[in-house]
Structures are given as structure tokens and as C-alpha cells.
Design an enzyme around this catalytic site. Structure first.
Site, PDB file in Angstrom:
ATOM      1  CG  HIS A  76      -1.608   1.542   1.387  1.00  0.00           C
ATOM      2  ND1 HIS A  76      -1.647   2.085   2.376  1.00  0.00           N
ATOM      3  CD2 HIS A  76      -2.669   1.695   0.615  1.00  0.00           C
ATOM      4  CE1 HIS A  76      -2.512   3.232   2.431  1.00  0.00           C
ATOM      5  NE2 HIS A  76      -3.050   2.899   1.486  1.00  0.00           N
ATOM      6  CB  SER A  77       0.905   4.015   0.516  1.00  0.00           C
ATOM      7  OG  SER A  77       1.097   5.590   0.225  1.00  0.00           O
ATOM      8  CE1 TYR A  78       9.084   3.699   1.259  1.00  0.00           C
ATOM      9  CE2 TYR A  78       8.170   2.479   3.040  1.00  0.00           C
ATOM     10  CZ  TYR A  78       9.560   2.646   2.286  1.00  0.00           C
ATOM     11  OH  TYR A  78      10.589   2.069   2.693  1.00  0.00           O
TER      12      TYR A  78
END
Length: 240
Positions: A76-78
Site C-alpha cells: 500500500h502506498s509507499y
């Protein structure tokens, strides 16, 4: 039975998957949702030397220590940066990569290359007493905390968040092993709650070896594992 390894994004910890993991285990799958170094039960390990490489080591270590195979690796994300480099390290252990509203790097890119707004946070940290430390960003209403707006959810999420090291955003992803090019890829994009002026880099229409990828849109804020856990779990089950 599939094996899922769920990797949280910057500032979060493994608890962010608490609503999704039971939905996967209820279907008979194995689920691991570790907290990366500097977060959750490992928050005391945060320091300027913690970077992307540290977090890649965390996930690779888990996979090898548990002797996991045919892993559906979710970032998720980074953590899109993390899972991309993990795939470069242990491609033979992975059955698929799932990028959940995540950074999607090319070889040699860091988080600043993928999402230039990251540089603003680094510059902001440079003016503080600990220039290596970036606190969680706070966006004005109605965007909520990482797209989470329910007051109870916001209050809980705030208890789990911690600072991030600048080095996490400065170290480049490594994607130069040809073996990682054939790993199936799924992209889940959270739409409808983007901050004003936010520009998303288009995700690749095919994986590096030319085969098509799966792209899904989810009407949710950024932390869809909190706001839309059932729908996210359905998409993850479909990626196995």
C-alpha cells in the site's frame, strides 16, 4: 490456499490491515501483516539509518524465515517501492504483486521520482530539530486522515501512526533482475477523494515482459483497507 503478505505504507503499521486480514483468513488463506522497522511494535528502532533497504530486508526476511512460497505480495502506498524491490530479490517466491494505491517505480527511481510532492515533506523536515524525521501529513477537511473521515476510525488510526525516516524516500528501488518481469501484477487505484492538485502517475498497462496487468478502481480514500475492507478483500482474493 494462497499466502498473502500485506505491507503497510509510510507512517502506518501492520494494524492497518486488521479489517482485511480476517476476511482473507476466513476463506482459508494464510496472511502475514508485519510492521516494518520503525513502526508498530518496532517503533523504537526508528532512526536516520532506516530506509527503503531496511524495509525490503524486513519483508524478504519474513518470506525466507517462514519459508513462504507462491506469495501474493501486497503493498500500500509507499510500500509499492518495497514490494517492487522484494520482487527483485526473491522473484521465485512470488505468485503476484498487488499495488494498492501505491507508488509504482521503475528501476533506479526513488519515492521522490515517483511522487515529487514527497520532496516537500523532506524539505519541511530539514527545518526541524531532527531533519531525518518526517511526521505523518495532515490534510484539511473533508479529506480526512489518509482519506479516513469516520471520527472513531480517525481516532484509532492516529494511535497507530508514527514518523518516517527521510532515507525511506531517498533510496532507489531495484528492479534489474529479469526474473521479476514475469510476476503477475494487479493495480488497485483509490479514486474519488484525491487532494486538489494531486496528479497520479499512470500505472503501466502491461508488466515489463509485455503481458497485460489487471487494473481496478475502488471508490475510497487512500486508506481503503480501513474505509472499504470488504471490497478490497474481494479484489485481493481475485488476484490470487
Amino acid at each position: 490456499m494462497a499466502t498473502y503478505v500485506l505491507v503497510h505504507g509510510a507512517w502506518h503499521d501492520g494494524q492497518v490491515w486488521n479489517r482485511v486480514a480476517p476476511l482473507l483468513t476466513a476463506r482459508g488463506h494464510r496472511v502475514f501483516a508485519p510492521s516494518l522497522t520503525g513502526h508498530g511494535d518496532r517503533a523504537h528502532l526508528l532512526g536516520p539509518e532506516v530506509g527503503l533497504t531496511t524495509h525490503v530486508d524486513d519483508v524478504v526476511g519474513l518470506i525466507l524465515d517462514e519459508d513462504l512460497r507462491d506469495v501474493v505480495l501486497v503493498g500500500h502506498s509507499y510500500a509499492g517501492m518495497v514490494i517492487s524491490t522484494v520482487a527483485n530479490r526473491v522473484p521465485e517466491r512470488l505468485a503476484g504483486l498487488v499495488y494498492v494505491d501505491a507508488m509504482v517505480p521503475m528501476h533506479g527511481e526513488n519515492a521522490i521520482d515517483v511522487m515529487p510532492v514527497t520532496k516537500m515533506m523532506i524539505d519541511g523536515a530539514a527545518a526541524g530539530d531532527e531533519p531525518w524525521r518526517i511526521p505523518p501529513p495532515k490534510l484539511p477537511a473533508p479529506l480526512g486522515l489518509f482519506g479516513v473521515t469516520d471520527p472513531d476510525d480517525v481516532a484509532w488510526l492516529e494511535t497507530t501512526l508514527g514518523d518516517e525516516s527521510v532515507l525511506c524516500f531517498e533510496q532507489p528501488a531495484e528492479m534489474d533482475d529479469p526474473a521479476q518481469e514475469s510476476i503477475p501484477r494487479t493495480y488497485i487505484l483509490c479514486v474519488g477523494n484525491e487532494p486538489e492538485g494531486f496528479t497520479r502517475r499512470p500505472v503501466p498497462a502491461s508488466r515489463p515482459d509485455g503481458e497485460p496487468v489487471r487494473i481496478h478502481e475502488l471508490s475510497s480514500g487512500h486508506d481503503c483497507m480501513i474505509t472499504q475492507p470488504a471490497e478490497l478483500a474481494r479484489l485481493l482474493l481475485g488476484s490470487a
